[in-house]
Write an enzyme that holds these catalytic residues in place. Structure first.
Site, mmCIF file in Angstrom:
data_model
loop_
_atom_site.group_PDB
_atom_site.id
_atom_site.type_symbol
_atom_site.label_atom_id
_atom_site.label_comp_id
_atom_site.label_asym_id
_atom_site.label_seq_id
_atom_site.Cartn_x
_atom_site.Cartn_y
_atom_site.Cartn_z
ATOM 1 N NE ARG A 8 -2.405 -1.649 3.319
ATOM 2 C CZ ARG A 8 -2.147 -2.920 3.650
ATOM 3 N NH1 ARG A 8 -2.527 -3.891 2.848
ATOM 4 N NH2 ARG A 8 -1.552 -3.219 4.776
ATOM 5 C CD GLU A 14 1.934 -10.860 18.171
ATOM 6 O OE1 GLU A 14 1.337 -10.484 17.146
ATOM 7 O OE2 GLU A 14 1.377 -11.158 19.237
HETATM 8 P P1 AMP Z 1 4.487 -2.364 11.753
HETATM 9 O O1 AMP Z 1 5.758 -2.842 11.128
HETATM 10 O O2 AMP Z 1 4.034 -3.153 12.912
HETATM 11 O O3 AMP Z 1 4.527 -0.867 12.020
HETATM 12 O O4 AMP Z 1 3.359 -2.597 10.672
HETATM 13 C C1 AMP Z 1 3.251 -1.755 9.587
HETATM 14 C C2 AMP Z 1 3.001 -2.521 8.316
HETATM 15 O O5 AMP Z 1 2.018 -3.532 8.482
HETATM 16 C C3 AMP Z 1 2.475 -1.576 7.254
HETATM 17 O O6 AMP Z 1 3.078 -1.914 6.022
HETATM 18 C C4 AMP Z 1 0.987 -1.804 7.245
HETATM 19 O O7 AMP Z 1 0.506 -1.860 5.927
HETATM 20 C C5 AMP Z 1 0.776 -3.130 7.948
HETATM 21 N N1 AMP Z 1 -0.159 -3.025 9.087
HETATM 22 C C6 AMP Z 1 0.150 -3.244 10.377
HETATM 23 N N2 AMP Z 1 -0.927 -3.123 11.164
HETATM 24 C C7 AMP Z 1 -1.941 -2.794 10.341
HETATM 25 C C8 AMP Z 1 -3.325 -2.516 10.551
HETATM 26 N N3 AMP Z 1 -3.903 -2.556 11.774
HETATM 27 N N4 AMP Z 1 -4.077 -2.211 9.479
HETATM 28 C C9 AMP Z 1 -3.521 -2.178 8.252
HETATM 29 N N5 AMP Z 1 -2.245 -2.429 7.989
HETATM 30 C C10 AMP Z 1 -1.454 -2.742 9.026
#
Ligand code: AMP
Length: 176
Positions: free
Chosen positions: A63, A100
């Protein structure tokens, strides 16, 4: 959501228990499908970087490609894809990061940009911050100048911002 949130933010929707139980997924597809809403969101995401001589947006798969490419067009700069492993055809730099359970990896073409190029990193959602931090490491491996990072949505409860270096601007257009 803050009371002064823009009207287009109503085009984002929460999908419960996707992709697994307990996760509330921020679905941007209704926003993308709405021409005026999409344009307003890209304007809002681009605004902080206008006048900063951005040379390229680094967009994170997938995205971050949609939002980042539209921002690159709005800012009149280039676009560099940061991809999942094995997708880019030429020589790549790679960065692993912890999930995780287990780990993941992102890659960028080693010759995507000249050292010192002025870049902004873009993704749709900031959750725990691992993905954005991995993209920052890739940018540092490329030896480009990171003006900052921009996300459409920050989920502050997940603490991603606390892991991000204070010295690098991190702009979230919306926070939930
Ligand atoms: P993080 O690495 O945990 O910050 O997760 C970010 C990545 O995971 C991004 O590329 C987001 O597209 C996806 N992502 C994580 N959590 C969500 C969520 N609740 N809704 C949509 N996309 C998420």
């Amino acid at each position: 959501m803050a009371p002064d949130s823009p009207s287009w933010s109503a085009l984002l929707r929460d999908i419960a228990d996707f992709p697994k139980p307990g996760i509330t997924f921020k679905d941007i597809t209704p926003l993308l499908a709405d021409g005026a809403g999409f344009a307003a969101a890209i304007d809002a995401m681009s605004a902080p970087w206008r006048g900063q001589r951005v040379e390229a947006v680094l967009g994170i798969e997938s995205r971050g490609f949609i939002l980042g490419a539209a921002m690159a067009h709005a800012l009149g700069c280039g676009f560099v894809p940061v991809r999942k492993p094995g997708k880019l055809p030429a020589h790549t730099l790679r960065q692993e990061y912890a999930l995780e359970y287990g780990s993941d990896c992102i890659e960028v073409h080693a010759d995507a940009l000249p050292p010192g190029a002025r870049v902004v990193i873009v993704d749709d959602v900031l959750a725990t911050g691992g993905t954005l931090l991995a993209a920052l490491s890739l940018a540092r491996q490329l030896r480009v100048e990171v003006l900052g990072a921009g996300v459409l949505v920050e989920l502050p409860a997940l603490g991603g911002r606390a892991r991000w270096p204070d010295a690098v601007p991190l702009v979230a257009t919306l926070a939930y």
